[in-house]
Design a protein around this motif. Structure first.
Motif, PDB file in Angstrom:
ATOM      1  N   ALA A   1      -8.922   4.650  -7.315  1.00 16.28           N
ATOM      2  CA  ALA A   1      -9.965   3.641  -7.496  1.00 16.28           C
ATOM      3  C   ALA A   1     -10.061   3.213  -8.958  1.00 16.28           C
ATOM      4  O   ALA A   1     -10.050   4.063  -9.856  1.00 16.28           O
ATOM      5  CB  ALA A   1     -11.310   4.195  -7.034  1.00 16.28           C
TER       6      ALA A   1
ATOM      7  N   ASP B   1     -10.883   9.626   3.228  1.00 17.22           N
ATOM      8  CA  ASP B   1     -11.277   8.691   2.181  1.00 17.22           C
ATOM      9  C   ASP B   1     -10.024   8.093   1.533  1.00 17.22           C
ATOM     10  O   ASP B   1      -8.892   8.536   1.787  1.00 17.22           O
ATOM     11  CB  ASP B   1     -12.191   9.357   1.143  1.00 17.22           C
ATOM     12  CG  ASP B   1     -11.539  10.554   0.462  1.00 17.22           C
ATOM     13  OD1 ASP B   1     -10.301  10.540   0.293  1.00 17.22           O
ATOM     14  OD2 ASP B   1     -12.262  11.494   0.102  1.00 17.22           O
ATOM     15  N   LEU B   2     -10.219   7.083   0.701  1.00 20.62           N
ATOM     16  CA  LEU B   2      -9.092   6.353   0.131  1.00 20.62           C
ATOM     17  C   LEU B   2      -8.262   7.204  -0.824  1.00 20.62           C
ATOM     18  O   LEU B   2      -7.037   7.033  -0.912  1.00 20.62           O
ATOM     19  CB  LEU B   2      -9.597   5.092  -0.568  1.00 20.62           C
ATOM     20  CG  LEU B   2     -10.225   4.036   0.357  1.00 20.62           C
ATOM     21  CD1 LEU B   2     -10.738   2.871  -0.460  1.00 20.62           C
ATOM     22  CD2 LEU B   2      -9.224   3.566   1.399  1.00 20.62           C
TER      23      LEU B   2
ATOM     24  N   TRP C   1       0.816  -1.214   0.000  1.00 21.92           N
ATOM     25  CA  TRP C   1       0.000   0.000   0.000  1.00 21.92           C
ATOM     26  C   TRP C   1       0.849   1.264   0.000  1.00 21.92           C
ATOM     27  O   TRP C   1       0.417   2.301  -0.491  1.00 21.92           O
ATOM     28  CB  TRP C   1      -0.924   0.006   1.217  1.00 21.92           C
ATOM     29  CG  TRP C   1      -2.084  -0.937   1.106  1.00 21.92           C
ATOM     30  CD1 TRP C   1      -2.604  -1.474  -0.025  1.00 21.92           C
ATOM     31  CD2 TRP C   1      -2.869  -1.439   2.180  1.00 21.92           C
ATOM     32  NE1 TRP C   1      -3.682  -2.288   0.271  1.00 21.92           N
ATOM     33  CE2 TRP C   1      -3.868  -2.282   1.621  1.00 21.92           C
ATOM     34  CE3 TRP C   1      -2.843  -1.278   3.559  1.00 21.92           C
ATOM     35  CZ2 TRP C   1      -4.808  -2.942   2.396  1.00 21.92           C
ATOM     36  CZ3 TRP C   1      -3.793  -1.919   4.338  1.00 21.92           C
ATOM     37  CH2 TRP C   1      -4.761  -2.756   3.765  1.00 21.92           C
TER      38      TRP C   1
ATOM     39  N   GLN D   1     -10.970  -1.495   2.839  1.00 27.88           N
ATOM     40  CA  GLN D   1     -11.368  -0.121   2.517  1.00 27.88           C
ATOM     41  C   GLN D   1     -12.056   0.516   3.721  1.00 27.88           C
ATOM     42  O   GLN D   1     -11.715   1.622   4.160  1.00 27.88           O
ATOM     43  CB  GLN D   1     -12.322  -0.117   1.327  1.00 27.88           C
ATOM     44  CG  GLN D   1     -11.716  -0.562   0.010  1.00 27.88           C
ATOM     45  CD  GLN D   1     -12.772  -0.608  -1.081  1.00 27.88           C
ATOM     46  OE1 GLN D   1     -13.743   0.157  -1.067  1.00 27.88           O
ATOM     47  NE2 GLN D   1     -12.592  -1.511  -2.048  1.00 27.88           N
TER      48      GLN D   1
ATOM     49  N   TRP E   1      -5.574  -1.344  -5.082  1.00 28.31           N
ATOM     50  CA  TRP E   1      -6.860  -0.958  -4.494  1.00 28.31           C
ATOM     51  C   TRP E   1      -7.237  -1.973  -3.413  1.00 28.31           C
ATOM     52  O   TRP E   1      -7.276  -3.175  -3.649  1.00 28.31           O
ATOM     53  CB  TRP E   1      -7.930  -0.925  -5.575  1.00 28.31           C
ATOM     54  CG  TRP E   1      -9.270  -0.411  -5.133  1.00 28.31           C
ATOM     55  CD1 TRP E   1     -10.417  -1.133  -5.049  1.00 28.31           C
ATOM     56  CD2 TRP E   1      -9.597   0.912  -4.743  1.00 28.31           C
ATOM     57  NE1 TRP E   1     -11.448  -0.356  -4.632  1.00 28.31           N
ATOM     58  CE2 TRP E   1     -10.982   0.923  -4.420  1.00 28.31           C
ATOM     59  CE3 TRP E   1      -8.871   2.096  -4.628  1.00 28.31           C
ATOM     60  CZ2 TRP E   1     -11.643   2.077  -4.004  1.00 28.31           C
ATOM     61  CZ3 TRP E   1      -9.530   3.250  -4.201  1.00 28.31           C
ATOM     62  CH2 TRP E   1     -10.897   3.232  -3.902  1.00 28.31           C
TER      63      TRP E   1
ATOM     64  N   GLN F   1     -16.348   4.479  -3.128  1.00 27.17           N
ATOM     65  CA  GLN F   1     -15.639   4.698  -1.871  1.00 27.17           C
ATOM     66  C   GLN F   1     -16.533   4.264  -0.709  1.00 27.17           C
ATOM     67  O   GLN F   1     -17.768   4.353  -0.802  1.00 27.17           O
ATOM     68  CB  GLN F   1     -15.309   6.195  -1.706  1.00 27.17           C
ATOM     69  CG  GLN F   1     -14.292   6.716  -2.709  1.00 27.17           C
ATOM     70  CD  GLN F   1     -12.887   6.601  -2.185  1.00 27.17           C
ATOM     71  OE1 GLN F   1     -12.678   6.051  -1.111  1.00 27.17           O
ATOM     72  NE2 GLN F   1     -11.928   7.104  -2.937  1.00 27.17           N
TER      73      GLN F   1
END
Length: 412
Positions: free
Chosen positions: A70, A62-63, A39, A52, A46, A76
């Motif tokens: 994404a 948020d990611l 990561w 998540q 992803w 999300q």
């Protein structure tokens, strides 16, 4: 050639959240450290759906903000419940809620230790500083904590939330026991419970819920007090609570039962608390913030219950032993014990002894004000109405309604 930076966003969020190493974050998420390395690489994959949600919950971002891109058509995760709690706390503190897109400020992990250090100082100051001086400082510190929550994440966020819960618990204690503002204390303790939930600290939740039981308990509303104590004990089991915490819960419920006129039930609860302390089983560790209760304090609860049950010789013996064992630093509790001893003597028809204890309580109140202690003295004076023409009672009135004592009472 320069070395690739990797996923700098996730690394920065990890360090700010209080996870200095990749292994620390792996342990928090329950994954292997190899997954964290992937990561934090230049091309982070992803995350799977369960990860998540875990990442968003842990970091409060948020990611995309964490450096993930994404794949087309992927959604999300929704904002977590903790974000809602933080917004509620901020609104209650009078702070504007920061829009999600603008909430990019991230405090360093050291902010947790700094915030906790002030909380610990306030905890110690409670026993000596005048409540009218301490309360504004504690509430200002709580406002700061509410502002910090949206700017922290992970372990840092959890520590700030726990310290905030303790600060709000303390502020509520001042409001209830020192300033005699139960409605205000109820609102403050509700915010403390929300902060304890943010920290996922069951023992703090139990402590807050037990304190809220005092409000209906002192008002004689037994059903509400019992309901709140059931909730407090439920949270304590999740802790798990140690012997001292369990004994304190018994003592709180005993005081509520006493105030509602059920002294036999109260004495049974006190005896159970004594048994719990005597057994001292391996339930858990005593929280650092549980500094308002000791075996001596339990004996003080017992003495007051014996007094209200009309067991005067037993109450006298219990309270004299408490007075002898009470630490010199426990000045607030000293006024309560002296007031209860005065009440014992007043009920026993000994006005001179009752007045002597009441005057000692007033001496201490001039040094350290405590509304609960003054209430005890006023109760004694009402009980001495049949002896109001005696010299000792008039002397007590001179002290009770002296300039300094009267002004202090009215100012609070």
């Amino acid at each position: 050639m320069s070395r690739p930076a990797g996923n700098a966003r996730l690394k920065a969020a990890r360090v700010a959240a209080g996870y200095p190493s990749q292994q620390d974050l792996a342990d928090a998420l329950g994954v292997g450290v190899r997954q964290i390395r992937r990561w934090e690489s230049d091309t982070p994959p992803w995350p799977h759906p369960d990860m998540q949600t875990a990442l968003v919950r842990l970091f409060g971002q948020d990611l995309a903000a964490l450096g993930f891109t994404a794949p087309d058509g992927r959604d999300q995760p929704a904002p977590t419940r903790r974000r809602v709690i933080s917004s509620t706390l901020a609104a209650a503190a009078g702070l504007a809620t920061v829009p999600r897109a603008a909430a990019q400020t991230r405090q360093p992990a050291s902010v947790a230790a700094d915030f906790e250090s002030v909380t610990r100082s306030h905890r110690r100051l409670y026993w000596s500083v005048a409540p009218t001086n301490l309360h504004p400082a504690a509430t200002a510190h709580a406002t700061l904590g509410c502002a910090l929550l949206p700017e922290t994440a992970g372990a840092t966020r959890q520590r700030v939330a726990a310290a905030l819960a303790e600060t709000l618990l303390l502020a509520g204690r001042v409001e209830f026991f020192d300033l005699q503002e139960p409605a205000r204390a109820q609102d403050t303790w509700l915010r403390a419970l929300q902060a304890a939930g943010e920290a996922d600290d069951s023992l703090l939740g139990a402590a807050v819920l037990a304190h809220t039981a005092f409000i209906p308990g002192w008002a004689g509303q037994r059903e509400q007090a019992v309901e709140r104590m059931v909730a407090a004990r439920t949270y304590a089991r999740r802790g798990p609570a140690d012997a001292l915490m369990l004994a304190w819960l018994d003592a709180v419920e005993a005081e509520c039962e006493t105030r509602c006129g059920n002294t036999r039930t109260a004495l049974n609860l006190v005896r159970h608390a004594e048994d719990v302390l005597a057994a001292d089983g391996d339930h858990g560790e005593t929280p650092e913030w549980l500094d308002w209760f000791t075996p001596v304090r339990l004996a003080a609860f017992k003495g007051n219950t014996e007094l209200r049950a009309g067991l005067l010789p037993q109450a006298r013996t219990t309270l004299l032993a408490v007075l002898d064992e009470l630490p010199d630093t426990d000045e607030k509790q000293c006024t309560v014990i002296l007031g209860d001893l005065a009440a014992v003597e007043a009920a026993a028809g000994n006005p001179e002894e009752a007045c002597a204890y009441a005057v000692r309580a007033l001496d201490q109140l001039e040094v350290t004000w405590y509304a609960t202690g003054m209430d005890r003295v006023r109760e004694v004076r009402r009980a001495l109405a049949p002896h109001q023409h005696e010299t000792c009672v008039r002397d007590l009135d001179d002290r009770l309604y002296g300039w300094s004592t009267t002004v202090s009472a009215l100012a609070r």
